[in-house]
Design a protein around this motif. Structure first.
Motif, PDB file in Angstrom:
ATOM      1  N   VAL A   1      -4.974  -7.533  -8.398  1.00 41.55           N
ATOM      2  CA  VAL A   1      -4.740  -8.135  -6.968  1.00 41.55           C
ATOM      3  C   VAL A   1      -3.915  -6.985  -6.278  1.00 41.55           C
ATOM      4  O   VAL A   1      -4.279  -7.087  -5.003  1.00 41.55           O
ATOM      5  CB  VAL A   1      -4.017  -9.484  -7.212  1.00 41.55           C
ATOM      6  N   LEU A   2      -3.008  -6.382  -6.717  1.00 41.97           N
ATOM      7  CA  LEU A   2      -2.075  -5.548  -6.133  1.00 41.97           C
ATOM      8  C   LEU A   2      -3.344  -4.398  -5.525  1.00 41.97           C
ATOM      9  O   LEU A   2      -3.168  -4.204  -4.343  1.00 41.97           O
ATOM     10  CB  LEU A   2      -1.169  -4.772  -6.536  1.00 41.97           C
ATOM     11  N   LEU A   3      -4.166  -3.843  -6.288  1.00 45.47           N
ATOM     12  CA  LEU A   3      -5.177  -3.012  -5.845  1.00 45.47           C
ATOM     13  C   LEU A   3      -6.143  -3.459  -4.832  1.00 45.47           C
ATOM     14  O   LEU A   3      -6.219  -2.846  -3.830  1.00 45.47           O
ATOM     15  CB  LEU A   3      -5.987  -2.473  -7.232  1.00 45.47           C
TER      16      LEU A   3
ATOM     17  N   GLU B   1     -10.423  -9.884  -0.858  1.00 52.07           N
ATOM     18  CA  GLU B   1     -11.389 -10.332  -1.706  1.00 52.07           C
ATOM     19  C   GLU B   1     -11.969  -9.718  -2.924  1.00 52.07           C
ATOM     20  O   GLU B   1     -11.716  -8.437  -3.133  1.00 52.07           O
ATOM     21  CB  GLU B   1     -12.738 -10.423  -0.819  1.00 52.07           C
TER      22      GLU B   1
ATOM     23  N   LEU C   1      -3.807   2.825   8.381  1.00 50.64           N
ATOM     24  CA  LEU C   1      -4.126   1.443   8.007  1.00 50.64           C
ATOM     25  C   LEU C   1      -3.787   0.458   9.022  1.00 50.64           C
ATOM     26  O   LEU C   1      -4.654  -0.758   9.093  1.00 50.64           O
ATOM     27  CB  LEU C   1      -3.397   0.919   6.686  1.00 50.64           C
TER      28      LEU C   1
ATOM     29  N   SER D   1      -3.120 -15.193   0.306  1.00 49.73           N
ATOM     30  CA  SER D   1      -1.725 -14.190   0.401  1.00 49.73           C
ATOM     31  C   SER D   1      -0.647 -14.590  -0.367  1.00 49.73           C
ATOM     32  O   SER D   1       0.344 -13.773  -0.842  1.00 49.73           O
ATOM     33  CB  SER D   1      -1.472 -14.203   1.974  1.00 49.73           C
TER      34      SER D   1
ATOM     35  N   ILE E   1      -8.920 -14.240  -2.211  1.00 49.49           N
ATOM     36  CA  ILE E   1      -7.545 -14.362  -2.585  1.00 49.49           C
ATOM     37  C   ILE E   1      -6.460 -14.521  -1.839  1.00 49.49           C
ATOM     38  O   ILE E   1      -6.443 -13.511  -1.024  1.00 49.49           O
ATOM     39  CB  ILE E   1      -7.339 -13.159  -3.907  1.00 49.49           C
TER      40      ILE E   1
ATOM     41  N   ASP F   1      -8.976 -10.674   4.743  1.00 51.68           N
ATOM     42  CA  ASP F   1      -8.572 -11.338   3.594  1.00 51.68           C
ATOM     43  C   ASP F   1      -8.658 -10.422   2.258  1.00 51.68           C
ATOM     44  O   ASP F   1      -9.520  -9.203   2.481  1.00 51.68           O
ATOM     45  CB  ASP F   1      -9.823 -12.366   3.388  1.00 51.68           C
TER      46      ASP F   1
ATOM     47  N   ALA G   1      -5.360  -5.978  -2.684  1.00 49.40           N
ATOM     48  CA  ALA G   1      -4.707  -5.932  -1.415  1.00 49.40           C
ATOM     49  C   ALA G   1      -4.871  -4.526  -0.669  1.00 49.40           C
ATOM     50  O   ALA G   1      -4.804  -4.504   0.325  1.00 49.40           O
ATOM     51  CB  ALA G   1      -3.291  -6.383  -1.812  1.00 49.40           C
ATOM     52  N   ILE G   2      -4.365  -3.710  -1.563  1.00 49.08           N
ATOM     53  CA  ILE G   2      -4.527  -2.165  -0.656  1.00 49.08           C
ATOM     54  C   ILE G   2      -5.961  -1.798  -0.329  1.00 49.08           C
ATOM     55  O   ILE G   2      -5.985  -1.267   0.745  1.00 49.08           O
ATOM     56  CB  ILE G   2      -4.042  -1.259  -1.681  1.00 49.08           C
TER      57      ILE G   2
ATOM     58  N   ALA H   1      -8.153  -3.956   0.591  1.00 49.99           N
ATOM     59  CA  ALA H   1      -8.315  -4.984   1.862  1.00 49.99           C
ATOM     60  C   ALA H   1      -7.722  -4.152   3.078  1.00 49.99           C
ATOM     61  O   ALA H   1      -8.125  -4.261   4.214  1.00 49.99           O
ATOM     62  CB  ALA H   1      -7.696  -6.222   1.671  1.00 49.99           C
ATOM     63  N   GLU H   2      -6.387  -3.892   2.743  1.00 55.41           N
ATOM     64  CA  GLU H   2      -5.518  -3.297   3.942  1.00 55.41           C
ATOM     65  C   GLU H   2      -6.389  -1.879   4.329  1.00 55.41           C
ATOM     66  O   GLU H   2      -6.216  -1.498   5.675  1.00 55.41           O
ATOM     67  CB  GLU H   2      -4.248  -2.865   3.457  1.00 55.41           C
ATOM     68  N   ALA H   3      -6.688  -1.112   3.453  1.00 58.79           N
ATOM     69  CA  ALA H   3      -7.422   0.043   3.808  1.00 58.79           C
ATOM     70  C   ALA H   3      -8.710  -0.299   4.581  1.00 58.79           C
ATOM     71  O   ALA H   3      -9.184   0.760   5.419  1.00 58.79           O
ATOM     72  CB  ALA H   3      -7.767   0.959   2.442  1.00 58.79           C
ATOM     73  N   ARG H   4      -9.358  -1.105   4.058  1.00 59.66           N
ATOM     74  CA  ARG H   4     -10.820  -1.539   5.182  1.00 59.66           C
ATOM     75  C   ARG H   4     -10.373  -2.353   6.199  1.00 59.66           C
ATOM     76  O   ARG H   4     -11.218  -2.664   6.903  1.00 59.66           O
ATOM     77  CB  ARG H   4     -11.517  -2.277   3.962  1.00 59.66           C
TER      78      ARG H   4
ATOM     79  N   SER I   1       0.896  -1.444  -0.068  1.00 59.36           N
ATOM     80  CA  SER I   1       0.056  -0.123  -0.114  1.00 59.36           C
ATOM     81  C   SER I   1       0.831   1.219   0.159  1.00 59.36           C
ATOM     82  O   SER I   1       0.619   2.160  -0.645  1.00 59.36           O
ATOM     83  CB  SER I   1      -1.130  -0.060   1.395  1.00 59.36           C
TER      84      SER I   1
ATOM     85  N   ASP J   1      -9.514  -5.188   6.498  1.00 57.33           N
ATOM     86  CA  ASP J   1     -10.129  -6.750   6.078  1.00 57.33           C
ATOM     87  C   ASP J   1      -8.786  -7.680   6.512  1.00 57.33           C
ATOM     88  O   ASP J   1      -7.696  -7.371   5.957  1.00 57.33           O
ATOM     89  CB  ASP J   1     -10.548  -7.001   4.824  1.00 57.33           C
TER      90      ASP J   1
END
Ligand code: K
Ligand code: K
Lengths: 465, 465
Positions: free
Chosen positions: B340-342, B356, A446, B364, B362, B354, B344-345, B347-350, A372, B352
């Motif tokens: 997938v990179l987007l 998804e 984050l 790790s 998806i 996982d 992951a970001i 998911a990190e921002a939310r 990120s 979460d």
């Protein structure tokens, strides 16, 4: 009654600070930085701040204030000749506050993150409730202030005699020594010596403090603290066995990048007639050391960056983007971010389930955090580059260099910043602010929110590559 | 005895192919591509291959063979005038084999990956042993060949009348129609029309087949297969509900990138007097569509790429780097890697746990795979850019563009490739090869090896950002 009242106000202030630091540390960092920049813009807009006594244009006051508080060193006007001594003092205070601010805030953010993450464990051991409440933040700030004053003091003691030896009067030598000491440790990149650093390219007495001082500032406060702690601990085992993962990761990556950049920049510029070419061997070695230190992120160039080769610019772009240590006066996405991405790739190449370093496991959420931060950095750089390419007629090489220099608060310049249209100067100001506060607040924001879901989706694997 | 012997040889060949495809699919891909390029280099070195009848220099034969087999379209000599019809036919066969090869090999690699990953499940259900052994690979190759022939045939049927209508003789029209159909579907970027595509900038009859045909080729074979399967399935629910995650992810990301690039490139070039400026409105729209399609990764420019703005080049750099779909004739790190990179970001921002998408999780390891592929791509581009910057006097803007165009097998050019020194042409040849085979073999090689360790290291969290 007065003392009680003061301490009540102080107590309220502390409560508020503690509350914000706990609950929205990222917002705190942004607020603090924006407010400080506003104050310094006003100060630099005073007629007394310029050498001519005329009021500086708003865009230059804002740009210089941002550059000082974000310890960048990019300038739209010449620091030595445009500003008065009062103006230079304002810049110096801005550097000091900005450098302290970023180290303190990043450390507080780190504390908030580790607190929030340790929440589960601490809820299990419900004993400690309010004991570490303000103590932690307070002692952290004290440690940052003391450490930075000690190092800046040492640098001043080394530098003042150099300016005396160059034949400057005592007052000027003290002023130049103090200013340069702060500029060096805070990786601020500002220079108030007449004629800049270029005439001093072969001066080891000036060059070595730059190399060592900026490196200490750029390594990051958590590392300084951890190393100091490990040295105080007088057990048998060597101190580095007691370092934490962050220290080991930062020092090893930082060291490798340092060596790589000194060798690469030295090799590319060795025969360049406009930079290293005319120098003696020992001057070339010193120039390689200084220029190799610059990208991480001191920005105190002793040769003309604008005359460097395209290949050197490109290598410097990459090095500046990575930057220095976390919670340091350096910018960039930080060496640990870079290291975690590399380690994730190594783990993937070896087919390991876990990302590991120095006998420790690095969780997948940390990898995602690194992705990120790197992605945010690339996006900021990309958008700003696109903006400057459309606003000006400059080519990608110089625009990208200036943009990454601003994002990573390096302050190296190919020379285009003073000639940018106002809109371009505002873009770079915004980028310095975003680069200085963005990666650390993003990482903190984050890291402290982690939702747990009961229902997990079924796993499916898209094709990659 | 002859038929039996032939089938025995075939059987041995099949066994060998199956063995290599199972055990080292990545090495298979590299071997096959290198061998094919070698053969086509020899063919293009024949005196009969050039229009002048003189033997082509080795560097140009190698570069053109690599460009054709890697379906790139970058050229050191003009395809229409330098090569004879025999030489052009060699290039066309190279394109066809290269396009088929990459789709087949990537599909086989995908199969190997899903096989290896499904190993545990299949060992539990120990029934199926040899039934799908060769059948899978064989039917996959058959499907790729049939689908590509059908689409190329359709494109030829559309294009031949266009060349007839332009007044070309029947034979020439057939030849041009066939060549362009294959060049379009395989995203090869080669043009044998005299004067190139620039005079046809407003020609919808030529432009629309380019936009649609290259998009179908660049979307990737797994998606074409999945969509076809979903359409054959005649149940009540709409077909897209039956798509797999890869198809959904590819189509949505591809669509967004398509819209973004058409809008961005159209907007930047709308008033450029050297590109879109003199065109009528409908011609501008078509030119935006064609140039917006090019980065992913057809490379069939209808305006002079060398005359585009710096900002357009920069946007195109980013779009080319991402590229098209996996197991397609497009290059780049692929849209799923980017997605997938987007994700992951996000998911990190939310916060979460996982990553998804479309109701699927998806893993790790897939995220790490995406990081690896993106990082490998950036490293290849960085090293090649540095090499060309030191080998030539060109600026970063044009060097980076040409390098990413070669890496992502796009074939767009600012015009410097023919003027590069031989060393530079070899660098781009190596990059086309690495770009074409590297990301898919890396992804496959990494995905099929997954070690499980019993001992896990204690978790520790470095500071990021
Ligand atoms: K700096
Ligand atoms: K192409």
């Amino acid at each position: 009654m007065q003392p009680t009242r003061t301490s009540a106000v102080l107590e309220t202030g502390r409560d508020w600070l503690d509350h914000v630091a706990r609950n929205s540390p990222a917002r705190l960092a942004l607020m603090v930085f924006a407010s400080i920049i506003a104050v310094f813009t006003v100060l630099l807009s005073l007629p007394a701040a310029t050498a001519s006594g005329e009021r500086a244009p708003f865009v230059d006051a804002l740009f210089t204030a941002t550059s000082a508080v974000c310890v960048t060193g990019l300038v739209t006007v010449d620091t030595a000749s445009y500003w008065s001594t009062f103006g230079q003092a304002v810049i110096l205070v801005g550097i000091k506050i900005g450098g302290l601010g970023v180290m303190t805030l990043a450390s507080i953010l780190g504390l908030a993150v580790s607190r929030r993450i340790g929440l589960t464990q601490r809820m299990l051991a419900a004993s400690e409730t309010k004991t570490t409440r303000l103590g932690e933040v307070g002692s952290l700030i004290r440690a940052v202030v003391v450490a930075s004053l000690v190092i800046e003091g040492a640098l001043t003691v080394v530098l003042v005699p150099r300016f005396l030896a160059l034949g400057e009067p005592v007052g000027t030598s003290l002023w130049h020594g103090l200013f340069m000491a702060l500029s060096i440790f805070n990786n601020a990149g500002f220079v108030i010596i007449d004629g800049g650093l270029l005439p001093h390219v072969g001066d080891w007495w000036l060059g070595l403090p730059i190399v060592v001082g900026t490196a200490v500032g750029a390594i990051g406060f958590p590392v300084i603290l951890d190393v100091a702690r490990s040295l105080r601990d007088r057990r048998r085992r060597p101190p580095w066995t007691r370092w934490n993962l962050h220290t080991k990761l930062t020092l090893s990556t930082y060291g490798l990048l340092m060596v790589a950049s000194v060798v690469a920049i030295g090799a590319f510029e060795w025969t360049n007639p406009n930079t290293f070419g005319p120098l003696d061997l020992d001057e070339k070695v010193l120039a390689s050391l200084v220029q190799g230190t610059n990208p991480r992120s001191s920005g105190l160039a002793t040769v003309d960056t604008g005359e460097m080769r395209e290949a050197t610019w490109f290598v410097t772009d990459a090095l500046m983007f990575v930057g220095g240590g976390s919670a340091s006066t350096a910018g960039g996405i930080k060496v640990t971010t870079f290291a975690v991405l590399l380690l994730a790739i190594v783990a993937e190449a070896r087919g390991d389930r876990d990302v590991e370093a120095f006998g420790r496991r690095i969780g997948s959420s940390t990898v995602r955090l690194a992705v990120s931060v790197a992605f945010l950095g690339a996006t900021l750089v990309g958008v700003a580059t696109l903006a400057l390419l459309t606003l000006t007629e400059y080519n990608l090489d110089v625009v990208l260099f200036e943009v990454i220099s601003a994002f990573a608060t390096v302050g190296l310049s190919t020379g285009i910043t003073p000639h940018l249209p106002d809109a371009g100067k505002y873009v770079l100001s915004a980028l310095m602010f975003a680069g200085r506060t963005g990666t650390m607040t993003l990482a903190a924001a984050l890291a402290i929110r982690e939702r747990r879901r009961v229902i997990r989706m079924p796993n499916e694997r898209p094709v990659i590559g």
